[in-house]
Design an enzyme around this catalytic site. Structure first.
Site, short mmCIF file in Angstrom:
data_model
loop_
_atom_site.label_atom_id
_atom_site.label_comp_id
_atom_site.label_asym_id
_atom_site.label_seq_id
_atom_site.Cartn_x
_atom_site.Cartn_y
_atom_site.Cartn_z
N LYS A 90 0.85 14.77 53.06
CA LYS A 90 0.59 14.52 51.63
C LYS A 90 0.04 15.77 50.93
O LYS A 90 0.47 16.11 49.83
CB LYS A 90 -0.39 13.36 51.46
CG LYS A 90 0.09 12.02 51.98
CD LYS A 90 -0.85 10.89 51.62
CE LYS A 90 -2.24 11.07 52.22
NZ LYS A 90 -2.23 11.03 53.70
N SER A 91 -0.91 16.42 51.57
CA SER A 91 -1.53 17.59 50.94
C SER A 91 -0.52 18.72 50.75
O SER A 91 -0.53 19.41 49.73
CB SER A 91 -2.71 18.08 51.79
OG SER A 91 -3.70 17.09 51.87
N ASP A 144 0.84 -1.19 0.00
CA ASP A 144 0.00 0.00 0.00
C ASP A 144 0.88 1.25 0.00
O ASP A 144 2.01 1.24 0.50
CB ASP A 144 -0.90 0.03 1.24
CG ASP A 144 -2.03 -0.98 1.15
OD1 ASP A 144 -2.27 -1.51 0.05
OD2 ASP A 144 -2.66 -1.25 2.19
#
Length: 550
Positions: free
Chosen positions: A343-344, A151
């Site tokens: 964590k925040s 192709d």
């Protein structure tokens, strides 16, 4: 099948022959030929004129009716006069892999049509061939030396015969399936099986006649097999080795689309998936600017010596670049730790550096709000138990009290909320797929088992002394020691959490220490991304070296 005109025909008359398939049943004769010859630049109107002029046959019988309905299975012939454009050699580059004066093997680049047709009369591989091999020019009017085709947008190996004797021999070898052809393909998604054989007949699409499709009745037998060589970390695409045992039009593209994994860049057989990819990652869709298919290996017996010739060819740069881009997808980082460990604060520090961040705690909070993802489900299960009014938000304090007092309620709430958070986390990473890294704070990542489900690539832990975090829990949330103990009991203990982490950010004192330790982890993550890229480069080199042995 295409034939040149016979000696008693006009010089510019061409004859086309086709076998009508069962899928062509009830198709008008002029529509059939218009579809079949579209790539040759022959319109349905032109085919209709030729039929009316008595130039068409059905099973050897003259047919002048353009509206003749096919039954399927007929032998069809059509003659037509076309403009006689002699092939003019084009002095353009030709990557010759092998040439012994009888047979040549060429590296056809993507975007180059194999042979001329009325719709593409110039600038084909054939035009370059007759410049580099002028001896083949009189072999065939339109396809000198061509024994098989690729192709236009497929790259890779193609064999060429340099004389009529060898052309006939090689054509017969292809027809008898004595030629081994292996391709490399990048497909959407991840196939269910690592190895599979696809033995499904292919014919004209029953509705879209310019396309091919798996046709259970009346199609031609078609067999392909594939092996999954690699899947990108985000499971958006896979690299396959595909072997074909037949040579049907668009065979690999049709077979892979049929099993739900069309080729990247194939906007004919994978238009829906291409649109989704474009919406998710425009850079990736732009890199997949063609169907990602490469004719990697070719093996056949030499038509004169009968020696087995085998060739392999590493994919072109666009193919390799796309693989590397897929491999360099976002580094998905999960941030964990005990309640109130910092964590925040760490997430805020990362956000200030321009790193995409996600908070599972915020996701849970949002899902409790009116019209949030879990709001209606919780109300359906518990009525107004946790709401002040019929249309009010869910009272988070009521929920917290209930899940502390009743384990069954806690499990039911978690069964509602967790799938929502997991989905939103995955969507967050997907949205940021083209960034170097993205960080999701997920307190219960390990407890929910999401780390084993490949939701994240790296787990980073925040470690904080119990005395420091419990003091903050009491001061910020007003929790008594008994409630704190219940809160902690829902999670793994800190040591178990930290043992599962790739790296740990210590939060022993204040924000300055947390910031400094976070910077160290960011450097580690950057080193991991660089190592990943180098490892993938080595993988590709080893893969193609190994492939050369197949």
């Amino acid at each position: 099948m295409y034939n040149n005109d016979s000696s008693d025909e006009k010089e510019n008359t061409q004859i086309w022959t086709r076998d009508a398939l069962f899928s062509d049943r009830n198709t008008r004769l002029d529509k059939f030929w218009g579809t079949e010859l579209e790539n040759d630049g022959i319109s349905r109107g032109k085919a209709k004129d030729w039929i009316k002029a008595g130039l068409a046959e059905v099973d050897g019988v003259l047919c002048k009716k353009p509206n003749y309905k096919l039954a399927g299975g007929e032998k069809l012939t059509l003659k037509g006069e076309v403009e006689n454009n002699s092939l003019i050699p084009e002095d353009k580059p030709l990557d010759i892999i092998f040439n012994d004066g009888r047979v040549a093997v060429i590296n056809k680049p993507a975007g180059l049509t194999t042979h001329p047709a009325p719709s593409c009369p110039t600038e084909t591989l054939v035009h370059r061939l007759i410049h580099h091999f002028p001896e083949i020019q009189n072999m065939d009017e339109w396809r000198p030396g061509i024994v098989h085709r690729l192709d236009k947008f497929t790259s890779g190996l193609i064999a060429v015969a340099l004389n009529d004797h060898d052309r006939l021999a090689l054509s017969a070898a292809f027809a008898e399936r004595e030629v081994d052809k292996t391709y490399l393909a990048i497909v959407h998604g991840v196939p269910d099986k690592d190895f599979a054989d696809i033995n499904m007949p292919i014919g004209r699409h029953p509705i879209h006649k310019t396309k091919m499709a798996v046709v259970l009745k009346g199609g031609r037998d078609a067999r392909s097999s594939y092996e999954v060589l690699w899947t990108d970390p985000a499971e958006r695409a896979s690299l396959l080795r595909v072997k074909i045992y037949t040579g049907r039009t668009h065979q690999i593209r049709v077979h892979m689309a049929h099993i739900g994994h069309p080729l990247l860049g194939d906007q004919v057989y994978g238009s829906q998936q291409h649109t989704i990819l474009k919406n998710q990652s425009k850079p990736l869709s732009e890199l997949a600017s063609r169907q990602m298919l490469h004719a990697y290996s070719l093996s056949f017996n030499h038509p004169e010596t009968d020696e087995r010739l085998s060739f392999t060819l590493t994919p072109p740069d666009d193919f390799i670049t796309l693989l590397k881009e897929l491999n360099s997808s976002v580094q998905r980082v999960g941030l964990i730790g005990m309640p109130c460990c910092g964590k925040s604060t760490a997430l805020k520090l990362l956000s200030e550096k321009g790193i995409p961040v996600f908070s599972a705690d915020k996701s849970v909070s949002d899902t409790y709000n009116k019209d949030g993802a879990g709001w209606e489900m919780i109300r359906q299960r518990f009525g107004n138990k946790f709401t002040e009014t019929e249309t009010g938000n869910i009272d988070k304090k009521k929920v917290f009290t209930a899940i502390c007092e009743d384990g069954d309620i806690r499990r039911e709430i978690m069964n509602i909320v967790h799938p929502i958070v997991q989905h939103e986390t995955a969507l967050f990473f997907q949205t940021n797929a083209t960034t170097p890294l993205a960080v999701a704070e997920i307190p219960l990542l390990l407890e929910a088992g999401w780390h084993t489900q490949k939701l994240v690539d790296v787990v980073i832990g925040i470690r904080c002394p119990d005395s420091k975090r419990t003091q903050e829990l009491r001061e910020k949330r007003g929790l008594d020691p008994e409630t704190l103990a219940t809160f902690d009991s829902w999670q793994w203990d800190e040591k178990a959490k930290m043992d599962c982490c790739t790296a740990i950010i210590d939060n022993d004192s204040g924000v300055d220490e947390l910031k400094a330790n976070t910077e160290k982890v960011l450097l580690l993550l950057a080193e991991m991304r660089e190592a990943k890229a180098k490892k993938f480069d080595a993988f590709l080199k080893a893969l193609f070296k190994q492939e050369d042995k197949h």
